[in-house]
Scaffold this active site. Structure first.
Site, PDB file in Angstrom:
ATOM      1  N   GLU A 178      79.176  47.059  83.878  1.00 42.91           N
ATOM      2  CA  GLU A 178      77.809  46.516  83.970  1.00 42.91           C
ATOM      3  C   GLU A 178      77.077  47.356  84.999  1.00 42.91           C
ATOM      4  O   GLU A 178      77.701  48.044  85.813  1.00 42.91           O
ATOM      5  CB  GLU A 178      77.824  45.029  84.362  1.00 42.91           C
ATOM      6  CG  GLU A 178      78.320  44.710  85.770  1.00 42.91           C
ATOM      7  CD  GLU A 178      77.285  44.883  86.873  1.00 42.91           C
ATOM      8  OE1 GLU A 178      76.085  44.648  86.632  1.00 42.91           O
ATOM      9  OE2 GLU A 178      77.678  45.276  87.997  1.00 42.91           O
ATOM     10  N   HIS A 193      74.084  41.503  86.625  1.00 40.81           N
ATOM     11  CA  HIS A 193      72.907  41.240  87.448  1.00 40.81           C
ATOM     12  C   HIS A 193      71.857  40.373  86.756  1.00 40.81           C
ATOM     13  O   HIS A 193      70.727  40.280  87.230  1.00 40.81           O
ATOM     14  CB  HIS A 193      72.272  42.565  87.877  1.00 40.81           C
ATOM     15  CG  HIS A 193      73.084  43.321  88.882  1.00 40.81           C
ATOM     16  ND1 HIS A 193      74.211  44.031  88.546  1.00 40.81           N
ATOM     17  CD2 HIS A 193      72.933  43.473  90.224  1.00 40.81           C
ATOM     18  CE1 HIS A 193      74.719  44.600  89.637  1.00 40.81           C
ATOM     19  NE2 HIS A 193      73.966  44.286  90.670  1.00 40.81           N
ATOM     20  N   SER A 231      79.176  43.966  91.668  1.00 36.44           N
ATOM     21  CA  SER A 231      78.256  45.058  91.993  1.00 36.44           C
ATOM     22  C   SER A 231      78.930  45.992  93.001  1.00 36.44           C
ATOM     23  O   SER A 231      80.002  46.515  92.702  1.00 36.44           O
ATOM     24  CB  SER A 231      76.926  44.474  92.507  1.00 36.44           C
ATOM     25  OG  SER A 231      75.914  45.461  92.502  1.00 36.44           O
TER      26      SER A 231
END
Lengths: 303, 303
Positions: B204, B272, B112
């Site tokens: 992502e 996630h 992330s």
């Protein structure tokens, strides 16, 4: 990101001149659009294609349709201005195939997502107008309409604008560039961003949480933008607050501005708020940040 | 964005090895963190400074504190891994002043927002591990923990991963790079992005509306990234749906992938979601998009 050889202004408009209406970005509400269209139709002769009301997902029709409509408008030597129906998203998708090198001396008017087009014009030394899109224009007060018509019709500089806060005192002179913060950062590392050297940078945004404002601002920092520009003019940052936070978006923007050390004033009536005062992009301005005053040294159009 | 001279892997870990825990990005929930810390403490000897639990707005303490904690961890020649407590936002703020040139052969683990650090490491030819942050690790099933420990302790390639959809069939081989789409695009036009030439690109994201996915993807396109990479591996895109829309984020991603023409498969258990399978970044992989299969040709660590 080379500096353009010379800057070129659009030709001034006269009442009843032909103007184009385009939708290079998102689909839009018809009622708001008609209100804005009626306003410009009182003064000019607007044209638009039937493809204007197309819709494809979050776009006002597929790329080919939007690109063809915008290209036709930019190339039309009879027309004097190109008004954008709405922002949203989608203008940057069209950048690689627009006929910017061959466009007529016409005045592009818009903001928000339209910043992608303004920046691509600035990269080619073209002056354009950061101002309301048609869906916003009807909700703006008469003095915004008058300022827009004056910008389009007079080679004189428009009246100065005043902000509401000084973040970093100081004076800066340079060409006004930028617009929407999100869109500006989305052209970093691409061939469509102007050089920005010596510019006074305009920034506004809507609906971005404070950490996202920080992330975009930090993107500009890591790309070296704050080493190239001379001053910062912050417009409205609406709907940018974090729920239940002990800090505001203004606290965050003030900290970010202080980190740059550049003259910076905030709260100018430019952007997604109740007042979106039109300003010429690519022209010389003077920012006195201590006084939160932005003075325009040139008009947007030439005779 | 020059290619690094040669790639370097972290040294393999053995049980009880010293590892660091850092918080270069956002503040975090203590309970989730303790669950993740307990898991790695069963196998290694984790260290962290008392500044780890600081909080400043949306950051885990001011920049200086976070940078000092991360720098100390990266430079510690006794330690073998650096686990990130959480993503959120803030790692990219630290990039200009991190001691990446002098860091120990240690394995950075996170994803992330931590993608900012992974990319800066890839720009210097360093292999690292895209995998759970500590606040996520406790919620992941045992096979994710086992895959992570195996990646850290064995020079052998990890088992292949399988996605759920083919967007563009084809086969691509190259080094696996990328991670979070938002963070990848936030380094475009900065010195911290690796060359990406010949890479298989992992993407992502979470909580990004479809038009924003399009905007970020289009940023990559305008910056020429899809002319440089060989294939696309899409992980989870959670909470990326538009309310009341007739299209899904998967529809949008499929259209965007088709525009590139690059081999692309989606739905890999990376990101996630309920499963965030760790993968080595900077190592050779083979994507068979028709089979939605990602095969690893190397391990993450060296003896």
């Amino acid at each position: 990101m080379k500096a353009p050889v010379r800057w070129q202004k659009p030709l001034l408009l006269r009442p009843r001149d032909t103007v184009h209406v385009v939708a290079p970005a998102g689909p839009f509400d018809r009622a708001g659009f008609e209100a804005g269209l009626a306003l410009i139709a009182q003064r000019y002769s607007p044209l638009h294609g039937s493809e204007l009301f197309e819709s494809h997902r979050y776009l006002a029709g597929e790329d080919r349709l939007r690109r063809d409509g915008l290209s036709r408008a930019l190339l039309d030597a009879r027309a004097r201005a190109v008004f954008c129906a709405r922002g949203g998203y989608g203008a940057m998708r069209l950048l690689p195939e627009l006929p910017l090198a061959d466009m007529a001396p016409t005045a592009l008017v818009g903001f928000s997502d339209i910043t992608a087009l303004h920046l691509a014009l600035q990269a080619r030394g073209r002056v354009s107008i950061h101002g309301p899109v048609l869906t916003q224009l009807g909700r703006q007060p008469a003095d915004v309409h008058e300022r827009l018509f004056r910008l389009l019709e007079s080679p004189e500089p428009p009246p100065p604008l005043t902000g509401s806060a000084t973040y970093v005192p100081g004076v800066a002179e340079g060409r006004l560039m930028g617009g929407n913060l999100s869109l500006l950062t989305r052209l970093l590392g691409t061939p469509f961003l102007p050089a920005l050297d010596g510019a006074v940078l305009l920034l506004e945004d809507v609906g971005e949480r404070p950490y996202r404002l920080d992330r975009m601002w930090t993107h500009l920092r890591l790309a070296g933008v704050f080493e190239r520009v001379r001053g910062l003019v912050l417009g409205d940052f609406n709907e940018c607050e974090e729920k239940n936070a002990t800090y505001s978006s203004a606290d965050v923007l003030r900290s970010l501005a202080e980190e740059t050390g550049l003259p910076c004033a905030a709260g100018f009536p430019i952007g997604h708020g109740a007042l979106n005062q039109p300003v010429p992009l690519g022209t010389a301005v003077r920012l006195d940040a201590a006084e939160a005053r932005l003075t325009f040294l040139e008009g947007a159009v030439s005779e």
